[in-house]
Design a protein around this motif. Structure first.
Motif, PDB file in Angstrom:
ATOM      1  N   HIS A 202       0.864  -1.174   0.000  1.00 31.26           N
ATOM      2  CA  HIS A 202       0.000   0.000   0.000  1.00 31.26           C
ATOM      3  C   HIS A 202       0.898   1.220   0.000  1.00 31.26           C
ATOM      4  CE1 HIS A 202      -3.328  -2.633   0.896  1.00 31.26           C
ATOM      5  NE2 HIS A 202      -2.538  -3.216   1.752  1.00 31.26           N
ATOM      6  N   SER A 203       1.368   1.588  -1.170  1.00 33.98           N
ATOM      7  CA  SER A 203       2.318   2.689  -1.209  1.00 33.98           C
ATOM      8  C   SER A 203       2.011   3.566  -2.393  1.00 33.98           C
ATOM      9  CB  SER A 203       3.745   2.167  -1.296  1.00 33.98           C
ATOM     10  OG  SER A 203       4.228   2.235  -2.601  1.00 33.98           O
ATOM     11  N   GLU A 205       4.297   5.101  -4.027  1.00 34.98           N
ATOM     12  CA  GLU A 205       5.437   5.132  -4.945  1.00 34.98           C
ATOM     13  C   GLU A 205       5.030   4.554  -6.291  1.00 34.98           C
ATOM     14  OE1 GLU A 205       9.262   3.712  -3.354  1.00 34.98           O
ATOM     15  OE2 GLU A 205       8.067   3.227  -1.593  1.00 34.98           O
ATOM     16  N   LYS A 206       5.760   4.958  -7.295  1.00 33.92           N
ATOM     17  CA  LYS A 206       5.448   4.411  -8.605  1.00 33.92           C
ATOM     18  C   LYS A 206       5.875   2.967  -8.659  1.00 33.92           C
ATOM     19  CE  LYS A 206       7.528   5.946 -12.052  1.00 33.92           C
ATOM     20  NZ  LYS A 206       8.111   6.203 -13.339  1.00 33.92           N
TER      21      LYS A 206
END
Lengths: 206, 206, 206
Positions: A202-203, A205-206
């Protein structure tokens, strides 16, 4: 032995047709179709035999080659009939993985491997031919399309095999029931669009 | 022997985590993650054993399977902690290739191959699992992204191994130092963005 | 035996150059180029030896490794001369598949396989190295670009081999003529843009 070969041949036919259907979608020529049918049918078993250290089955028994040749010619000639099964490519694939999983498990047992390794061998036998087919046809392997219940069905069938074996049922019953578990789990998963939950980060970031 | 197994297990853990991280990025289901972790960990060693003609290590020693299972479950449960290491996927990968290169070189030596072949075996042991991981996750193999110093680090570590061996150092020292060369070369290359010069045609053709 | 090795080495050189040319197009570094040259040259033979159960040829005979190293260094240094052959990548590839097909057929015969399996082994020996090359260079395998007469040429060469063998010609004549069939069929197919008819479903489905 004979019973074994018959089941094996059924799997070869199922996977050959699945290979022919995949390669015809790519508009390959007859020899390309034959190669894809061949690899799809014997790829998983070849990996299994190399890993176990057995001689590669199809190289010493021309039955496999003849069946693949006959199935491919048959499938090419009757391709307009087969078209009705086109959306059902998964059916041949499913019967194939059911048969191959249990054949793989039993070959692992014959070579005296522990159950967890036999299940791994069975799953590889079932899945590897299709993975090669998809890679050669330049598609993302069906096996790894996210959340599909595919290898999972093989693993569950393998576990069923060893549970039934503990119950001391006859080998034909164990084979048939655990193979059926693979086919039923896979079919229900496709029919009801069941999927495993995916696990991811669950981030943002790409 | 025991020392050997411990080092091998560390490599398995490092590569399993690298496989879990790669497959979670693709939102695979738990079984898919397990398969990618498995293939990443044992793919290189399996190729090595098949090429040498050894029995495949993980099939006869359940320790590998248990370690991969435990690492995968651990990595899935603690994925929110692992996220801090996400950008450091290369760390696990780097420790893995360092260990596997030297294990591969030593297995080659045990089978009595000449040094240059041992270095090739070590490099393949280290790189092949990651190549399969990337292919199955449908990414261009990290190994072949242009100009990365990756296989080069393995080759340099392998060369170091044979130089140190000539110096008649103890086998632990040779193992540790040459493995460290792989890890340090790869880390420095990433840190300082060092790259090998590429070789290509100076042509205006497409 | 010696004759055998010389022919084998010619195939290794042809495929190494084809690997160097492919990888230079991708702007790889020297080690990447070496690895692609290596895999292209020995990939098919390695598969063949593993399937047959022979020890892998290049691991026990350093001649292969030295030839690949020398060819790669040579090809990198003289890349500006090789550029004139760039459009002729297919030439090296074609000579390579001609040689490898018949080497594969003969190794299959030496291991006492039936003709049809020998032809399959020969075709795999010839085609597999190039398939790996293309996959590692992230291109669709040349082998499977639709309707190209590629594996077909190998299969025809293999069939020619067994027809000539029946005629009891000397082994050098059989080798040379059937290898030439592969090279000529492939060259004519490229020159005249001959293609096999493709087989596909006449359907408006997507």
């Amino acid at each position: 032995m004979d019973y074994y070969l018959i089941i094996d041949i059924l799997g070869v036919i199922a996977f050959s047709i699945s290979g022919v259907l995949s390669s015809m979608k790519k508009k390959m020529d007859p020899f390309g179709i034959l190669i894809i049918a061949f690899v799809t049918s014997v790829g998983g078993g070849t990996l299994r035999d190399i890993l176990i250290g057995f001689p590669v089955a199809w190289m010493r028994n021309l039955t496999y080659v003849h069946v693949i040749l006959a199935t491919t010619v048959f499938a090419i000639i009757f391709r307009k009939k087969l078209i009705f099964f086109r959306r059902s490519l998964f059916l041949f694939d499913t019967v194939g993985i059911g048969l191959y999983t249990i054949i793989g498990v039993e070959k692992g047992l014959a070579a005296d491997f522990p159950p967890i390794i036999c299940i791994a061998i069975g799953t590889m036998t079932a899945c590897f031919g299709g993975v090669i087919r998809d890679i050669l046809c330049n598609e993302i392997p069906l096996l790894f399309r996210t959340k599909e219940i595919y290898a999972t069905a093989c693993i569950l069938g393998g576990i069923t095999y060893f549970i039934l074996l503990k119950l001391q049922l006859s080998s034909e019953v164990v084979f048939t029931l655990s193979g059926a578990v693979v086919i039923i789990v896979r079919s229900l998963a496709v029919y009801f669009d069941l999927r495993l939950p995916s696990v991811y980060f669950h981030s943002e970031e790409k």
